[in-house]
Write a protein that holds these residues in place. Structure first.
Motif, mmCIF file in Angstrom:
data_model
loop_
_atom_site.group_PDB
_atom_site.id
_atom_site.type_symbol
_atom_site.label_atom_id
_atom_site.label_comp_id
_atom_site.label_asym_id
_atom_site.label_seq_id
_atom_site.Cartn_x
_atom_site.Cartn_y
_atom_site.Cartn_z
ATOM 1 N N GLN A 1 0.811 -1.196 0.000
ATOM 2 C CA GLN A 1 0.000 0.000 0.000
ATOM 3 C C GLN A 1 0.854 1.260 0.000
ATOM 4 N N GLY A 2 2.161 1.082 -0.181
ATOM 5 C CA GLY A 2 3.030 2.234 -0.319
ATOM 6 C C GLY A 2 3.634 2.755 0.969
ATOM 7 N N PHE A 3 3.434 2.097 2.082
ATOM 8 C CA PHE A 3 4.018 2.528 3.342
ATOM 9 C C PHE A 3 5.388 1.891 3.523
ATOM 10 N N ARG A 4 6.324 2.647 4.100
ATOM 11 C CA ARG A 4 7.638 2.075 4.412
ATOM 12 C C ARG A 4 7.529 1.328 5.738
ATOM 13 N N VAL A 5 8.009 0.094 5.760
ATOM 14 C CA VAL A 5 7.950 -0.713 6.985
ATOM 15 C C VAL A 5 9.279 -1.434 7.202
ATOM 16 N N GLU A 6 9.535 -1.759 8.444
ATOM 17 C CA GLU A 6 10.671 -2.588 8.815
ATOM 18 C C GLU A 6 10.166 -3.618 9.805
ATOM 19 N N VAL A 7 10.699 -4.817 9.728
ATOM 20 C CA VAL A 7 10.329 -5.882 10.644
ATOM 21 C C VAL A 7 11.521 -6.157 11.546
ATOM 22 N N ASP A 8 11.266 -6.217 12.842
ATOM 23 C CA ASP A 8 12.318 -6.485 13.821
ATOM 24 C C ASP A 8 12.242 -7.956 14.210
ATOM 25 N N HIS A 9 13.114 -8.760 13.626
ATOM 26 C CA HIS A 9 13.114 -10.198 13.874
ATOM 27 C C HIS A 9 14.062 -10.608 14.996
ATOM 28 N N ARG A 10 14.663 -9.627 15.673
ATOM 29 C CA ARG A 10 15.612 -9.963 16.730
ATOM 30 C C ARG A 10 14.928 -10.777 17.823
ATOM 31 N N SER A 11 15.701 -11.550 18.523
ATOM 32 C CA SER A 11 15.144 -12.396 19.581
ATOM 33 C C SER A 11 15.140 -11.680 20.933
ATOM 34 N N GLU A 12 15.033 -10.356 20.900
ATOM 35 C CA GLU A 12 14.930 -9.566 22.130
ATOM 36 C C GLU A 12 13.520 -9.678 22.694
ATOM 37 N N LYS A 13 13.368 -9.297 23.962
ATOM 38 C CA LYS A 13 12.041 -9.284 24.566
ATOM 39 C C LYS A 13 11.225 -8.168 23.921
ATOM 40 N N ILE A 14 9.915 -8.380 23.845
ATOM 41 C CA ILE A 14 9.029 -7.433 23.163
ATOM 42 C C ILE A 14 9.071 -6.070 23.836
ATOM 43 N N GLY A 15 9.153 -6.036 25.156
ATOM 44 C CA GLY A 15 9.213 -4.769 25.887
ATOM 45 C C GLY A 15 10.422 -3.945 25.481
ATOM 46 N N LYS A 16 11.553 -4.615 25.288
ATOM 47 C CA LYS A 16 12.766 -3.909 24.882
ATOM 48 C C LYS A 16 12.610 -3.347 23.476
ATOM 49 N N LYS A 17 12.010 -4.113 22.584
ATOM 50 C CA LYS A 17 11.794 -3.641 21.215
ATOM 51 C C LYS A 17 10.877 -2.418 21.204
ATOM 52 N N ILE A 18 9.822 -2.457 21.992
ATOM 53 C CA ILE A 18 8.884 -1.341 22.065
ATOM 54 C C ILE A 18 9.580 -0.111 22.632
ATOM 55 N N ARG A 19 10.342 -0.287 23.693
ATOM 56 C CA ARG A 19 11.072 0.815 24.312
ATOM 57 C C ARG A 19 12.044 1.464 23.321
ATOM 58 N N GLU A 20 12.801 0.632 22.591
ATOM 59 C CA GLU A 20 13.760 1.148 21.612
ATOM 60 C C GLU A 20 13.059 1.907 20.488
ATOM 61 N N ALA A 21 11.960 1.353 19.986
ATOM 62 C CA ALA A 21 11.227 2.012 18.902
ATOM 63 C C ALA A 21 10.643 3.335 19.382
ATOM 64 N N THR A 22 10.194 3.396 20.634
ATOM 65 C CA THR A 22 9.659 4.632 21.200
ATOM 66 C C THR A 22 10.763 5.672 21.312
ATOM 67 N N MET A 23 11.932 5.263 21.763
ATOM 68 C CA MET A 23 13.060 6.190 21.907
ATOM 69 C C MET A 23 13.532 6.705 20.548
ATOM 70 N N GLU A 24 13.431 5.864 19.515
ATOM 71 C CA GLU A 24 13.825 6.260 18.163
ATOM 72 C C GLU A 24 12.733 7.068 17.455
ATOM 73 N N LYS A 25 11.602 7.249 18.139
ATOM 74 C CA LYS A 25 10.459 8.003 17.611
ATOM 75 C C LYS A 25 9.935 7.422 16.304
ATOM 76 N N ILE A 26 9.892 6.092 16.246
ATOM 77 C CA ILE A 26 9.268 5.404 15.119
ATOM 78 C C ILE A 26 7.785 5.792 15.159
#
Length: 74
Positions: A1-26
């Motif tokens: 649909q034309g949106f840019r996306v990235e998938v985070d396949h790392r085996s980190e805990k979900i909370g850490k991924k959410i925290r990092e994405a929030t800090m990066e202002k995704i």
């Protein structure tokens, strides 16, 4: 649909991924868990950390399109 996306396949805990994405202002994160897979939904979060609740993929795409269109008009 034309949106840019990235998938985070790392085996980190979900909370850490959410925290990092929030800090990066995704702008939006989509959390897709087992329940979401069963129901065909996604659980989007805004960059502010606000959980938007489970919604269909189509509803989320419409929300994104509406936001992009609103920014394009300005």
């Amino acid at each position: 649909q034309g949106f840019r996306v990235e998938v985070d396949h790392r085996s980190e805990k979900i909370g850490k991924k959410i925290r990092e994405a929030t800090m990066e202002k995704i702008p939006y994160m989509l959390v897709v868990g087992d329940r979401d897979m069963e129901n065909g939904t996604v659980s989007p979060r805004h960059r502010t950390g606000e959980d938007l609740g489970a919604m269909s993929q189509e509803a989320f795409a419409a929300l994104l399109k509406e936001e992009v269109d609103a920014k394009t008009i300005k």
